[in-house]
Write an enzyme that holds these catalytic residues in place. Sequence first.
Site, PDB file in Angstrom:
ATOM      1  CD  GLU A   1      -2.634   1.191  -0.081  1.00 16.48           C
ATOM      2  OE1 GLU A   1      -1.834   0.659   0.677  1.00 16.48           O
ATOM      3  OE2 GLU A   1      -2.335   2.183  -0.773  1.00 16.48           O
TER       4      GLU A   1
ATOM      5  CG  ASP B   1      -0.130   3.199  -4.141  1.00 11.68           C
ATOM      6  OD1 ASP B   1      -0.050   2.214  -3.380  1.00 11.68           O
ATOM      7  OD2 ASP B   1       0.621   4.179  -4.066  1.00 11.68           O
TER       8      ASP B   1
END
Length: 523
Positions: A268, A210
Amino acid sequence: MTDLNTPWWSDAVFYQAYPRSFRDSDGDGVGDLDGVTAELDYLDDLGIDAIWLNPVMVSPMADHGYDVADPRDVDPLFGGIGALHRLIEAAHARGIKITMDLVPNHTSSQHVWFREALAAGAGSVQRARYIFRDGSGPHGQHPPNNWVSVFGGPAWTRVVEPDGNVGQWYLHLFDPEQPDLNWENPEIFADLEKTLRFWLDLGVDGFRIDVAHGMAKPAGLPDMRNPDLPMLTLDDDDPRFNHDGVHEIHRFIRRVLNDYPNAVTIGEIWVFDNEDFAKYLRPDELHLGFNFRLVRAKFDAVEVREAIENSLAAAELAGSPATWTLSNHDVEREVSRYGGGAAGLARANAMAMVMLALPGIVFVYNGEELGLPNVDLPDEVLQDPTWERSGHEERGRDGCRVPMPWDGGTPPFGFSTNPDTWLPIPAEWAALTVDKQRADEDSTLAFFRRAIHLRKQTAQFSGTDITWQDTDDEALVFRTGGGLTCALNTGSVAVALPAGEVLLSSAPLADGELPPNTAVWLI
Ligand code: GLC
């Protein structure tokens, strides 16, 4: 088509299961890991190779799991660690890999570290795990700089000190419940290593990382030049993200991963300059990076082609396979993005064929295979922190997170035994249930299944390059190294079909022509 020398992920189809919304096994109205295990046959039948689970660690769920209070345990809401064991075992028995989200940029404000930091006061080692600063202004009453939270409002919150007076501020690029960690502190590295090894030793096959372009912050925390730009805007000149120091963190992660040669990392990475993007994929950093250009492209042949060319160029620069995705839990579902209704669905299916024809790794977001649209939810059920943080200006991401309809004629459509699901499921999804679509050869589900299986079983889906054929601006045609031709018509009139034998089309073809809003594969 993977041989023994290429990693399992090099042409994999990943299925993103948003655990809250996939299937509920215990009747609390929220999906869980045993719900995923219960539907592994469904996923196996779809033909996917791997599952990406959004975060399932212990969390107060202020941002539905992206606020982690204990990084080395599974939240009871999702069934606890036993449920993850069961899922891994059952998935591996079917040859399906399990990857999970890892959230290294921040913790939950309920993490024991953050509670200790609040209690210990300014200048303490406990505060040095996060980014605490004195405020600006004569009484420190203003935030330390002008950074804004991705969810709206300032990226700083002022705390009450142990003596009962207001005092320092802490940084949170997302919700105030998600304080940013201080990646200058070696203790943070050591703890992440423990976390990585914990899950890898448990049998997890890798991580989606993330905010992989976050974590490192520039010295002195300089002001943003454009605090008003939304997150998805092309702005690499943003001091909050993509600071050079982040690469040291990725190299650290990779050194740990090298002890687990079959595990993959997928970052990401909201970074748009190709050279900057490619840095994350150097041989000693991440294995893969999410490239969001296809998500950002309109249903327009010129834009789609540009997005593909750009993503392939970035992958080539990096010497790493390209990744493709049309949707995820953060963006409006593509059926709605492309105009909604029958045309939106036709376009989404056409784009799925373009994506599945491309060389590299494909990510399918749960419900995409059913053609689910975004849902206009009433104000009172909205849960995304963006809704409150933006002063009710941004509705947030709940509309793409509505639970999956499985069977039956009324909500909750077998998603749960509890009619009170965490987000309401629209009654009109009766026509979109898995059960209904499974019985219908012309359904979106049947189409996805066919397309994924063809991609896996047809030799022409190979090679790492594509070549473009000349077309007008309303269509695109490319050919893979292995000899598959893919054509897409985004215009309003039919165009001639390229040469070859039709393998699949996203809608019926007539008279040797490719209708509008349609894609075709030919060999
Ligand atoms: C990523 C996630 C998003 C989350 C945010 C903060 O962008 O995809 O859902 O809210 O990080 O962790």
